[in-house]
Design a protein around this motif. Structure first.
Motif, PDB file in Angstrom:
ATOM      1  N   ILE A 250       0.835  -1.201   0.000  1.00 22.47           N
ATOM      2  CA  ILE A 250       0.000   0.000   0.000  1.00 22.47           C
ATOM      3  C   ILE A 250       0.869   1.249   0.000  1.00 22.47           C
ATOM      4  CG2 ILE A 250      -0.192   0.121   2.517  1.00 22.47           C
ATOM      5  CD1 ILE A 250      -3.086   1.049   2.118  1.00 22.47           C
ATOM      6  N   VAL A 251       0.411   2.243  -0.772  1.00 17.90           N
ATOM      7  CA  VAL A 251       1.022   3.576  -0.780  1.00 17.90           C
ATOM      8  C   VAL A 251      -0.051   4.556  -0.306  1.00 17.90           C
ATOM      9  CG1 VAL A 251       2.084   5.374  -2.165  1.00 17.90           C
ATOM     10  CG2 VAL A 251       2.530   2.969  -2.699  1.00 17.90           C
ATOM     11  N   THR A 252       0.227   5.294   0.765  1.00 15.30           N
ATOM     12  CA  THR A 252      -0.761   6.216   1.317  1.00 15.30           C
ATOM     13  C   THR A 252      -0.175   7.621   1.384  1.00 15.30           C
ATOM     14  OG1 THR A 252      -0.049   5.819   3.597  1.00 15.30           O
ATOM     15  CG2 THR A 252      -1.764   4.376   2.714  1.00 15.30           C
ATOM     16  N   ARG A 253      -1.078   8.584   1.253  1.00 19.23           N
ATOM     17  CA  ARG A 253      -0.672   9.980   1.464  1.00 19.23           C
ATOM     18  C   ARG A 253      -1.179  10.406   2.838  1.00 19.23           C
ATOM     19  NH1 ARG A 253      -3.112  15.533  -0.965  1.00 19.23           N
ATOM     20  NH2 ARG A 253      -1.445  16.940  -0.258  1.00 19.23           N
ATOM     21  N   ILE A 254      -0.242  10.787   3.707  1.00 23.31           N
ATOM     22  CA  ILE A 254      -0.584  11.164   5.078  1.00 23.31           C
ATOM     23  C   ILE A 254      -0.991  12.621   5.158  1.00 23.31           C
ATOM     24  CG2 ILE A 254       0.275  11.264   7.444  1.00 23.31           C
ATOM     25  CD1 ILE A 254      -0.188   8.490   6.356  1.00 23.31           C
ATOM     26  N   GLY A 255      -0.391  13.443   4.326  1.00 26.85           N
ATOM     27  CA  GLY A 255      -0.705  14.877   4.336  1.00 26.85           C
ATOM     28  C   GLY A 255       0.419  15.652   3.695  1.00 26.85           C
ATOM     29  N   GLY A 256       0.097  16.783   3.057  1.00 27.57           N
ATOM     30  CA  GLY A 256       1.119  17.593   2.423  1.00 27.57           C
ATOM     31  C   GLY A 256       1.896  16.781   1.400  1.00 27.57           C
ATOM     32  N   ASP A 257       3.222  16.777   1.549  1.00 22.36           N
ATOM     33  CA  ASP A 257       4.057  15.972   0.651  1.00 22.36           C
ATOM     34  C   ASP A 257       4.616  14.753   1.370  1.00 22.36           C
ATOM     35  OD1 ASP A 257       7.302  17.597   0.927  1.00 22.36           O
ATOM     36  OD2 ASP A 257       5.641  17.499   2.359  1.00 22.36           O
ATOM     37  N   GLU A 258       3.914  14.265   2.401  1.00 24.61           N
ATOM     38  CA  GLU A 258       4.342  13.095   3.158  1.00 24.61           C
ATOM     39  C   GLU A 258       3.541  11.869   2.733  1.00 24.61           C
ATOM     40  OE1 GLU A 258       4.009  13.992   7.282  1.00 24.61           O
ATOM     41  OE2 GLU A 258       5.908  15.078   7.339  1.00 24.61           O
ATOM     42  N   PHE A 259       4.271  10.771   2.512  1.00 21.02           N
ATOM     43  CA  PHE A 259       3.666   9.512   2.095  1.00 21.02           C
ATOM     44  C   PHE A 259       4.197   8.386   2.988  1.00 21.02           C
ATOM     45  CE2 PHE A 259       3.875  12.303  -1.525  1.00 21.02           C
ATOM     46  CZ  PHE A 259       2.666  12.121  -2.190  1.00 21.02           C
ATOM     47  N   VAL A 260       3.390   7.342   3.122  1.00 26.67           N
ATOM     48  CA  VAL A 260       3.803   6.145   3.854  1.00 26.67           C
ATOM     49  C   VAL A 260       3.583   4.938   2.949  1.00 26.67           C
ATOM     50  CG1 VAL A 260       3.307   4.590   5.777  1.00 26.67           C
ATOM     51  CG2 VAL A 260       3.400   7.044   6.158  1.00 26.67           C
ATOM     52  N   VAL A 261       4.616   4.110   2.832  1.00 25.52           N
ATOM     53  CA  VAL A 261       4.549   2.879   2.027  1.00 25.52           C
ATOM     54  C   VAL A 261       4.773   1.691   2.964  1.00 25.52           C
ATOM     55  CG1 VAL A 261       5.550   1.585   0.109  1.00 25.52           C
ATOM     56  CG2 VAL A 261       5.444   4.083   0.016  1.00 25.52           C
ATOM     57  N   ILE A 262       3.885   0.703   2.885  1.00 22.67           N
ATOM     58  CA  ILE A 262       4.012  -0.514   3.701  1.00 22.67           C
ATOM     59  C   ILE A 262       4.376  -1.659   2.769  1.00 22.67           C
ATOM     60  CG2 ILE A 262       2.945  -2.047   5.379  1.00 22.67           C
ATOM     61  CD1 ILE A 262       3.188   0.817   6.328  1.00 22.67           C
ATOM     62  N   LEU A 263       5.490  -2.354   3.067  1.00 25.62           N
ATOM     63  CA  LEU A 263       5.982  -3.455   2.232  1.00 25.62           C
ATOM     64  C   LEU A 263       5.878  -4.774   2.988  1.00 25.62           C
ATOM     65  CD1 LEU A 263       9.306  -1.786   1.024  1.00 25.62           C
ATOM     66  CD2 LEU A 263       7.092  -1.737  -0.140  1.00 25.62           C
ATOM     67  N   HIS A 264       5.586  -5.848   2.273  1.00 26.22           N
ATOM     68  CA  HIS A 264       5.683  -7.199   2.829  1.00 26.22           C
ATOM     69  C   HIS A 264       7.111  -7.677   2.617  1.00 26.22           C
ATOM     70  CE1 HIS A 264       1.459  -7.929   3.751  1.00 26.22           C
ATOM     71  NE2 HIS A 264       1.151  -7.334   2.607  1.00 26.22           N
ATOM     72  N   THR A 265       7.835  -7.935   3.697  1.00 25.34           N
ATOM     73  CA  THR A 265       9.228  -8.366   3.593  1.00 25.34           C
ATOM     74  C   THR A 265       9.441  -9.645   4.374  1.00 25.34           C
ATOM     75  OG1 THR A 265       9.700  -6.793   5.404  1.00 25.34           O
ATOM     76  CG2 THR A 265      10.230  -6.101   3.163  1.00 25.34           C
ATOM     77  N   SER A 266      10.549 -10.321   4.092  1.00 22.24           N
ATOM     78  CA  SER A 266      10.845 -11.585   4.754  1.00 22.24           C
ATOM     79  C   SER A 266      11.335 -11.332   6.176  1.00 22.24           C
ATOM     80  CB  SER A 266      11.910 -12.353   3.971  1.00 22.24           C
ATOM     81  OG  SER A 266      13.138 -11.659   3.999  1.00 22.24           O
ATOM     82  N   ALA A 267      11.413 -12.396   6.956  1.00 23.20           N
ATOM     83  CA  ALA A 267      11.882 -12.268   8.328  1.00 23.20           C
ATOM     84  C   ALA A 267      13.397 -12.177   8.398  1.00 23.20           C
ATOM     85  CB  ALA A 267      11.401 -13.466   9.159  1.00 23.20           C
ATOM     86  N   VAL A 268      14.092 -12.672   7.354  1.00 26.90           N
ATOM     87  CA  VAL A 268      15.552 -12.757   7.402  1.00 26.90           C
ATOM     88  C   VAL A 268      16.202 -11.513   6.818  1.00 26.90           C
ATOM     89  CG1 VAL A 268      17.545 -14.104   6.685  1.00 26.90           C
ATOM     90  CG2 VAL A 268      15.414 -15.269   7.258  1.00 26.90           C
ATOM     91  N   LYS A 269      15.673 -11.016   5.699  1.00 33.71           N
ATOM     92  CA  LYS A 269      16.333  -9.916   4.993  1.00 33.71           C
ATOM     93  C   LYS A 269      15.397  -8.719   4.824  1.00 33.71           C
ATOM     94  CE  LYS A 269      19.399 -13.017   2.413  1.00 33.71           C
ATOM     95  NZ  LYS A 269      19.866 -13.431   1.056  1.00 33.71           N
ATOM     96  N   ALA A 270      14.684  -8.385   5.876  1.00 33.60           N
ATOM     97  CA  ALA A 270      13.693  -7.319   5.765  1.00 33.60           C
ATOM     98  C   ALA A 270      14.329  -5.986   5.403  1.00 33.60           C
ATOM     99  CB  ALA A 270      12.912  -7.207   7.069  1.00 33.60           C
ATOM    100  N   MET A 271      15.413  -5.632   6.102  1.00 36.63           N
ATOM    101  CA  MET A 271      16.022  -4.325   5.859  1.00 36.63           C
ATOM    102  C   MET A 271      16.613  -4.241   4.448  1.00 36.63           C
ATOM    103  SD  MET A 271      17.824  -3.587   9.563  1.00 36.63           S
ATOM    104  CE  MET A 271      18.401  -1.962   9.078  1.00 36.63           C
ATOM    105  N   GLN A 272      17.239  -5.345   3.994  1.00 36.32           N
ATOM    106  CA  GLN A 272      17.806  -5.327   2.638  1.00 36.32           C
ATOM    107  C   GLN A 272      16.702  -5.176   1.598  1.00 36.32           C
ATOM    108  OE1 GLN A 272      18.494  -7.347   5.127  1.00 36.32           O
ATOM    109  NE2 GLN A 272      20.473  -8.385   4.950  1.00 36.32           N
TER     110      GLN A 272
END
Length: 543
Positions: A451-473
């Motif tokens: 999901i890509v959401t607009r929180i307000g102004g020029d701010e956005f929040v993106v939620i990604l499905h990631t693995s448990a091992v390499k989430a940050m990568q």
């Protein structure tokens, strides 16, 4: 053409049932297909990942054993050949996967080897020495023609090996020689059997491929496929480091459910970049769905016949009082003084029918309006993106799914660098159009289940499905893709606009804090990115 009520009722019942049957068959078939694809595809992807991990872990173990052996005094100070011979023979006896192990001097001469194979020969021109004398070397799967003639081969099929060699240094740091090995590639079959056998009990027609990174050669696969080149969407996805599944097709246009994974090494073993492809023909995978659709259609046809007969008799029961009223009306028209009869049989039905028609009519008018209002309340009016309310709804489902799948959610909190200057110099209308274009680019960088959401102004929040091992990568890959995409020029009303993008990121896992805390951490990380020079990503973790 005039039809009587009995014919209309009978036909209407039959046609309605047939149409409903076809509709249900289509809906159930489509949803069942999607469910089966996800279920089987996820299983194939999971097994492909397990096999890739096992292959790399096996290679890590064997190379580690050779490294340990090279540290023994017998090799660092090679005085007693009999002691070296004994150690090499013991290694092969303990681990039969070592088809050949040899100790070479610094000129490439074989001074000790298992079963004295290649003893006294010079192998200085072979990669196992040329690369091994420089440092630890792992060679991809290959045929060793000369060595294959010296080894037993009951199957008669060409023998294949994986090379590993490492230089040997004495305690003073002087290079004494090279410890070289050939692993039999047959061990990969054992790994395949241990992992694939349980899967084949549930899924028929499963095929396994291990593909070389160097030239897309099939190193392991069904008979007739080994040695061939593979070029498919799943292989390209695996090469990009992804571990997932897709619907793929071969050169003959046969469709497959395909799971894939990429071997990127294990611990300090860098890996050879083998790609594991596990697939099942779609015709076999979806056979149960086809059977279900056929059963629904046959059951629907039977129901249509039954309801057609029922409609015939029901119409007769309904039409009787109408015929009585019609006969009375005929008598009145002929001058006979008779009273129009009333039928108590359908009074309640008439009242209920009127009430229901009014109710349905009202609902038909109000439901689209309510649905539209609900949809508008969950979307940003400027960009059309989901808003904070929709984000909360998405997270409720995403958290449940992540807990079931033992995966994580990565939060990307981002805003635009230089957006205020666009508003101040070009006006708010340009700023609004810029936000709309940014929204399109963000959607291009994410998957359908994210999901890509607009929180307000020029701010956005993106939620990604990631693995448990390499989430940050995995999150960093998407974040860099977003930053690069936003950095590309925007062209609005013949004007070129350049802005940047700063990203703050945080990872939620089932064992960590709630999602609101993760969002707060991502917000804090965003401000760190802004203070650190902008146009970059910063990760924030819970203390």
């Amino acid at each position: 053409m005039n039809l009587n009520l009995r014919t209309v009722f009978s036909g209407a019942f039959a046609v309605t049932v047939i149409l409903l049957t076809l509709l249900l068959s289509y809906i159930i078939g489509k949803e069942s297909t999607k469910s089966v694809e996800v279920s089987i595809g996820s299983s194939l992807a999971e097994v492909a990942y397990q096999m890739s991990e096992n292959l790399d872990q096996f290679m890590w173990s064997r190379t580690g054993e050779v490294e340990v052996l090279s540290k023994l005094n017998a090799f660092q100070e090679p005085v007693h050949k009999e002691e070296i011979d004994g150690l090499l023979q013991q290694l092969r006896k303990s681990m039969p996967v070592f088809s050949w192990v040899g100790y070479l001097d610094t000129k490439g001469n074989v001074i000790s080897s298992t079963d004295d194979m290649l003893l006294g020969e010079n192998v200085s021109e072979r990669p196992v020495f040329k690369e091994g004398v420089k440092g630890p070397f792992t060679g991809d799967v290959h045929e060793a023609v000369h060595l294959a003639k010296l080894l037993p081969n009951p199957s008669g099929e060409p023998l294949q090996f994986v090379d590993y060699s490492t230089p040997v240094y004495n305690k003073q740091g002087n290079k004494m020689g090279v410890l070289a090995t050939h692993f039999s590639w047959e061990w990969s079959r054992e790994v395949e059997k241990s992992i694939i056998a349980p899967l084949q009990e549930r899924l028929k027609g499963v095929e396994v491929f291990i593909v070389s990174k160097k030239d897309n050669t099939i190193l392991l696969g069904p008979k007739g496929e080994m040695g061939q080149k593979m070029n498919s969407y799943a292989l390209n996805q695996a090469r990009s480091g992804k571990n997932s599944w897709s619907i793929d097709s071969d050169i003959n246009k046969n469709s497959y459910l395909t799971g894939y994974s990429y071997g990127d090494g294990y611990l300090n073993y860098p890996g050879l970049g083998w790609s594991v492809i596990i697939r099942q023909p779609a015709s076999i995978a979806l056979a149960s769905v086809d059977q279900l659709e056929k059963f629904i259609i046959l059951a629907g046809l039977a129901a249509a016949v039954l309801f057609g007969i029922l409609g015939w008799f029901m119409a007769d029961w309904i039409v009787r009082p109408l015929n009585h009223i019609a006969a009375t009306a005929d008598l009145l028209s002929s001058g006979v003084n008779v009273e129009i009869p009333t039928s108590n049989r359908f009074k309640d039905v008439a009242v209920l029918s009127t009430s229901l028609r009014n109710l349905v009519s009202n609902l038909a008018k109000t439901e689209p309006a309510l649905s539209y209002m609900s949809d508008m309340a969950r979307h940003d009016s400027l960009t059309g993106l989901p808003n904070r309310l929709a984000l909360d709804d998405f997270l409720a489902h995403a958290v449940s799914r992540a807990k079931q799948n033992h995966t994580t959610l990565s939060f990307l909190y981002l805003d635009l660098d230089g957006f205020k200057q666009v508003n101040d110099t070009l006006g708010h209308s340009f700023g609004d159009k810029l936000l709309q274009e940014v929204s399109f680019r963000l959607l291009d960088c994410t998957r359908d289940n994210e999901i890509v959401t607009r929180i307000g102004g020029d701010e956005f929040v993106v939620i990604l499905h990631t693995s448990a091992v390499k989430a940050m990568q995995e999150a960093e890959v998407v974040a860099k893709r977003i930053i690069n995409k936003i950095n590309e020029p925007f062209y609005i009303e013949d004007k070129r606009i350049n802005v940047g993008c700063s990203v703050g990121a945080a990872v939620w896992s089932p064992e960590s804090q709630d999602t609101s805390e993760t969002l707060r951490l991502a917000d804090e990380a965003l401000y760190i990115s802004k203070r650190s020079g902008k146009n970059r990503i910063t990760f924030e973790t819970a203390v």
